[in-house]
Design a protein around this motif. Sequence first.
Motif, PDB file in Angstrom:
ATOM      1  N   ALA A 165     -32.058 -11.270 -21.078  1.00  0.00           N
ATOM      2  CA  ALA A 165     -30.762 -11.040 -21.721  1.00  0.00           C
ATOM      3  C   ALA A 165     -30.173 -12.345 -22.250  1.00  0.00           C
ATOM      4  O   ALA A 165     -29.617 -12.383 -23.353  1.00  0.00           O
ATOM      5  CB  ALA A 165     -29.799 -10.392 -20.724  1.00  0.00           C
ATOM      6  N   ALA A 166     -30.288 -13.430 -21.478  1.00  0.00           N
ATOM      7  CA  ALA A 166     -29.770 -14.721 -21.920  1.00  0.00           C
ATOM      8  C   ALA A 166     -30.534 -15.218 -23.147  1.00  0.00           C
ATOM      9  O   ALA A 166     -29.944 -15.794 -24.070  1.00  0.00           O
ATOM     10  CB  ALA A 166     -29.869 -15.744 -20.784  1.00  0.00           C
ATOM     11  N   GLU A 167     -31.842 -14.981 -23.181  1.00  0.00           N
ATOM     12  CA  GLU A 167     -32.638 -15.378 -24.336  1.00  0.00           C
ATOM     13  C   GLU A 167     -32.261 -14.560 -25.570  1.00  0.00           C
ATOM     14  O   GLU A 167     -32.219 -15.087 -26.681  1.00  0.00           O
ATOM     15  CB  GLU A 167     -34.125 -15.225 -24.020  1.00  0.00           C
ATOM     16  CG  GLU A 167     -34.628 -16.253 -23.014  1.00  0.00           C
ATOM     17  CD  GLU A 167     -36.077 -16.031 -22.613  1.00  0.00           C
ATOM     18  OE1 GLU A 167     -36.637 -14.964 -22.983  1.00  0.00           O
ATOM     19  OE2 GLU A 167     -36.647 -16.901 -21.940  1.00  0.00           O
ATOM     20  N   GLN A 168     -31.972 -13.269 -25.388  1.00  0.00           N
ATOM     21  CA  GLN A 168     -31.523 -12.446 -26.510  1.00  0.00           C
ATOM     22  C   GLN A 168     -30.202 -12.962 -27.072  1.00  0.00           C
ATOM     23  O   GLN A 168     -29.997 -13.002 -28.292  1.00  0.00           O
ATOM     24  CB  GLN A 168     -31.366 -10.996 -26.061  1.00  0.00           C
ATOM     25  CG  GLN A 168     -32.674 -10.272 -25.784  1.00  0.00           C
ATOM     26  CD  GLN A 168     -32.430  -8.862 -25.278  1.00  0.00           C
ATOM     27  OE1 GLN A 168     -31.584  -8.130 -25.783  1.00  0.00           O
ATOM     28  NE2 GLN A 168     -33.173  -8.479 -24.255  1.00  0.00           N
ATOM     29  N   LEU A 197     -36.010 -23.507 -26.075  1.00  0.00           N
ATOM     30  CA  LEU A 197     -35.344 -22.467 -25.295  1.00  0.00           C
ATOM     31  C   LEU A 197     -36.070 -22.229 -23.978  1.00  0.00           C
ATOM     32  O   LEU A 197     -35.418 -22.085 -22.928  1.00  0.00           O
ATOM     33  CB  LEU A 197     -35.291 -21.167 -26.109  1.00  0.00           C
ATOM     34  CG  LEU A 197     -34.611 -19.975 -25.431  1.00  0.00           C
ATOM     35  CD1 LEU A 197     -33.161 -20.290 -25.092  1.00  0.00           C
ATOM     36  CD2 LEU A 197     -34.698 -18.737 -26.319  1.00  0.00           C
ATOM     37  N   ASP A 198     -37.394 -22.211 -23.999  1.00  0.00           N
ATOM     38  CA  ASP A 198     -38.157 -22.015 -22.760  1.00  0.00           C
ATOM     39  C   ASP A 198     -37.869 -23.122 -21.759  1.00  0.00           C
ATOM     40  O   ASP A 198     -37.737 -22.866 -20.548  1.00  0.00           O
ATOM     41  CB  ASP A 198     -39.660 -21.968 -23.056  1.00  0.00           C
ATOM     42  CG  ASP A 198     -40.090 -20.649 -23.672  1.00  0.00           C
ATOM     43  OD1 ASP A 198     -39.319 -19.670 -23.598  1.00  0.00           O
ATOM     44  OD2 ASP A 198     -41.208 -20.595 -24.237  1.00  0.00           O
ATOM     45  N   ARG A 199     -37.771 -24.363 -22.223  1.00  0.00           N
ATOM     46  CA  ARG A 199     -37.511 -25.468 -21.299  1.00  0.00           C
ATOM     47  C   ARG A 199     -36.100 -25.352 -20.707  1.00  0.00           C
ATOM     48  O   ARG A 199     -35.888 -25.610 -19.512  1.00  0.00           O
ATOM     49  CB  ARG A 199     -37.671 -26.818 -22.028  1.00  0.00           C
ATOM     50  CG  ARG A 199     -39.012 -27.049 -22.703  1.00  0.00           C
ATOM     51  CD  ARG A 199     -40.173 -27.162 -21.708  1.00  0.00           C
ATOM     52  NE  ARG A 199     -40.654 -25.881 -21.222  1.00  0.00           N
ATOM     53  CZ  ARG A 199     -41.461 -25.063 -21.937  1.00  0.00           C
ATOM     54  NH1 ARG A 199     -41.834 -25.386 -23.168  1.00  0.00           N
ATOM     55  NH2 ARG A 199     -41.881 -23.937 -21.405  1.00  0.00           N
ATOM     56  N   ILE A 200     -35.128 -24.979 -21.533  1.00  0.00           N
ATOM     57  CA  ILE A 200     -33.765 -24.796 -21.032  1.00  0.00           C
ATOM     58  C   ILE A 200     -33.735 -23.681 -19.995  1.00  0.00           C
ATOM     59  O   ILE A 200     -33.133 -23.814 -18.915  1.00  0.00           O
ATOM     60  CB  ILE A 200     -32.794 -24.461 -22.187  1.00  0.00           C
ATOM     61  CG1 ILE A 200     -32.629 -25.659 -23.129  1.00  0.00           C
ATOM     62  CG2 ILE A 200     -31.428 -24.011 -21.651  1.00  0.00           C
ATOM     63  CD1 ILE A 200     -31.818 -26.790 -22.576  1.00  0.00           C
ATOM     64  N   MET A 201     -34.394 -22.572 -20.304  1.00  0.00           N
ATOM     65  CA  MET A 201     -34.367 -21.436 -19.392  1.00  0.00           C
ATOM     66  C   MET A 201     -35.078 -21.748 -18.078  1.00  0.00           C
ATOM     67  O   MET A 201     -34.654 -21.300 -17.002  1.00  0.00           O
ATOM     68  CB  MET A 201     -35.002 -20.217 -20.062  1.00  0.00           C
ATOM     69  CG  MET A 201     -34.259 -19.713 -21.301  1.00  0.00           C
ATOM     70  SD  MET A 201     -32.489 -19.409 -21.030  1.00  0.00           S
ATOM     71  CE  MET A 201     -32.558 -18.102 -19.810  1.00  0.00           C
ATOM     72  N   GLU A 202     -36.152 -22.526 -18.151  1.00  0.00           N
ATOM     73  CA  GLU A 202     -36.838 -22.920 -16.916  1.00  0.00           C
ATOM     74  C   GLU A 202     -35.912 -23.729 -16.017  1.00  0.00           C
ATOM     75  O   GLU A 202     -35.878 -23.552 -14.799  1.00  0.00           O
ATOM     76  CB  GLU A 202     -38.095 -23.716 -17.252  1.00  0.00           C
ATOM     77  CG  GLU A 202     -39.217 -22.869 -17.826  1.00  0.00           C
ATOM     78  CD  GLU A 202     -40.334 -23.703 -18.431  1.00  0.00           C
ATOM     79  OE1 GLU A 202     -40.256 -24.969 -18.325  1.00  0.00           O
ATOM     80  OE2 GLU A 202     -41.259 -23.124 -19.015  1.00  0.00           O
ATOM     81  N   GLY A 203     -35.159 -24.634 -16.639  1.00  0.00           N
ATOM     82  CA  GLY A 203     -34.212 -25.415 -15.856  1.00  0.00           C
ATOM     83  C   GLY A 203     -33.122 -24.561 -15.238  1.00  0.00           C
ATOM     84  O   GLY A 203     -32.751 -24.742 -14.063  1.00  0.00           O
ATOM     85  N   LEU A 204     -32.598 -23.601 -16.008  1.00  0.00           N
ATOM     86  CA  LEU A 204     -31.561 -22.725 -15.476  1.00  0.00           C
ATOM     87  C   LEU A 204     -32.124 -21.802 -14.391  1.00  0.00           C
ATOM     88  O   LEU A 204     -31.439 -21.503 -13.412  1.00  0.00           O
ATOM     89  CB  LEU A 204     -30.943 -21.908 -16.616  1.00  0.00           C
ATOM     90  CG  LEU A 204     -30.130 -22.710 -17.632  1.00  0.00           C
ATOM     91  CD1 LEU A 204     -29.632 -21.804 -18.749  1.00  0.00           C
ATOM     92  CD2 LEU A 204     -28.947 -23.415 -16.965  1.00  0.00           C
ATOM     93  N   GLU A 205     -33.352 -21.361 -14.565  1.00  0.00           N
ATOM     94  CA  GLU A 205     -33.992 -20.525 -13.535  1.00  0.00           C
ATOM     95  C   GLU A 205     -34.075 -21.273 -12.217  1.00  0.00           C
ATOM     96  O   GLU A 205     -33.883 -20.698 -11.140  1.00  0.00           O
ATOM     97  CB  GLU A 205     -35.404 -20.121 -13.992  1.00  0.00           C
ATOM     98  CG  GLU A 205     -35.434 -19.016 -15.030  1.00  0.00           C
ATOM     99  CD  GLU A 205     -35.337 -17.634 -14.425  1.00  0.00           C
ATOM    100  OE1 GLU A 205     -34.890 -17.508 -13.260  1.00  0.00           O
ATOM    101  OE2 GLU A 205     -35.683 -16.665 -15.114  1.00  0.00           O
ATOM    102  N   ILE A 216     -22.457 -12.156 -32.759  1.00  0.00           N
ATOM    103  CA  ILE A 216     -23.342 -12.504 -31.639  1.00  0.00           C
ATOM    104  C   ILE A 216     -23.310 -11.397 -30.595  1.00  0.00           C
ATOM    105  O   ILE A 216     -22.245 -10.919 -30.210  1.00  0.00           O
ATOM    106  CB  ILE A 216     -22.928 -13.843 -31.014  1.00  0.00           C
ATOM    107  CG1 ILE A 216     -23.001 -14.956 -32.060  1.00  0.00           C
ATOM    108  CG2 ILE A 216     -23.822 -14.181 -29.816  1.00  0.00           C
ATOM    109  CD1 ILE A 216     -22.421 -16.272 -31.588  1.00  0.00           C
ATOM    110  N   ARG A 217     -24.478 -11.004 -30.137  1.00  0.00           N
ATOM    111  CA  ARG A 217     -24.600  -9.933 -29.163  1.00  0.00           C
ATOM    112  C   ARG A 217     -25.008 -10.473 -27.790  1.00  0.00           C
ATOM    113  O   ARG A 217     -25.923 -11.285 -27.687  1.00  0.00           O
ATOM    114  CB  ARG A 217     -25.624  -8.903 -29.638  1.00  0.00           C
ATOM    115  CG  ARG A 217     -25.209  -8.213 -30.939  1.00  0.00           C
ATOM    116  CD  ARG A 217     -23.982  -7.322 -30.710  1.00  0.00           C
ATOM    117  NE  ARG A 217     -23.434  -6.793 -31.953  1.00  0.00           N
ATOM    118  CZ  ARG A 217     -22.340  -7.264 -32.554  1.00  0.00           C
ATOM    119  NH1 ARG A 217     -21.701  -8.317 -32.028  1.00  0.00           N
ATOM    120  NH2 ARG A 217     -21.885  -6.718 -33.657  1.00  0.00           N
ATOM    121  N   VAL A 218     -24.312  -9.997 -26.762  1.00  0.00           N
ATOM    122  CA  VAL A 218     -24.631 -10.351 -25.381  1.00  0.00           C
ATOM    123  C   VAL A 218     -24.991  -9.065 -24.645  1.00  0.00           C
ATOM    124  O   VAL A 218     -24.128  -8.210 -24.449  1.00  0.00           O
ATOM    125  CB  VAL A 218     -23.447 -11.036 -24.674  1.00  0.00           C
ATOM    126  CG1 VAL A 218     -23.843 -11.450 -23.259  1.00  0.00           C
ATOM    127  CG2 VAL A 218     -22.965 -12.244 -25.466  1.00  0.00           C
TER     128      VAL A 218
END
Length: 243
Positions: A97-100, A230-238, A83-85
Amino acid sequence: MPVEKQPVGSVWTRPRRGREQPALTREQIVAEAVALLDAEGMEALSMRQLGARLNAGATSLYRHVANRDELIELVVDEVYGEIRVPEINDPAQWRAAAEQCAASHRAMILRHPWMASTLGQVGLSYLGPNVMRLNDRMLALFEVGGFAPVESSDAIGALISYVIGIGISEAAWLTLLARSGQTESELIANLRPAAEQAAHDYPRLRQADVRGVWDQDPAIARDRQFRYGLDRIMEGLESRRER
């Protein structure tokens, strides 16, 4: 008289045993175990089977790995090393970066479908160096993203829990697919009549076919479903970052 505490039973909490055999190393054992798992699944993993693949007796393996549970700890940590971060300095790069990282995590699970039956039973695998390094880098990523230290772990947990959840479902499907000997499109086409019959009395499920669900490219559909969640999770974190 105080009771003496027993050491935690994990490959990560004890030193390696003595001198390794020149002809066989722990790293070789782990690499071959991953290859066996990828080819035949978790049910095929045994010290005897692995020893046969390495042209070594099970006794030789036990000089490096105490038991099958320790072996599983080692192989889980090994594939987590894939896994790459991304390392970033600009908070504006955080979401990409989080999505990658999420996509890399999903790809690892799909490369090793046996992880689907393993992630809930890995004991202390999360003490391994690759997992610890991954966690540290993700904390650094979320720190640059503007998350407070007290919230970073929960935010990371929310993202990774989603990836693991959908990854386990996908991996289980791919395992079924491999066992069927069919392509993904062929398997879905063969399943379609039974699914349509089962949905006959359920109008909303019947409407799924009107929307072309059965005619979609299955790999593209899986990618779309992953991306939607993933988009819904990222929207919440944003939204948490904005606070």
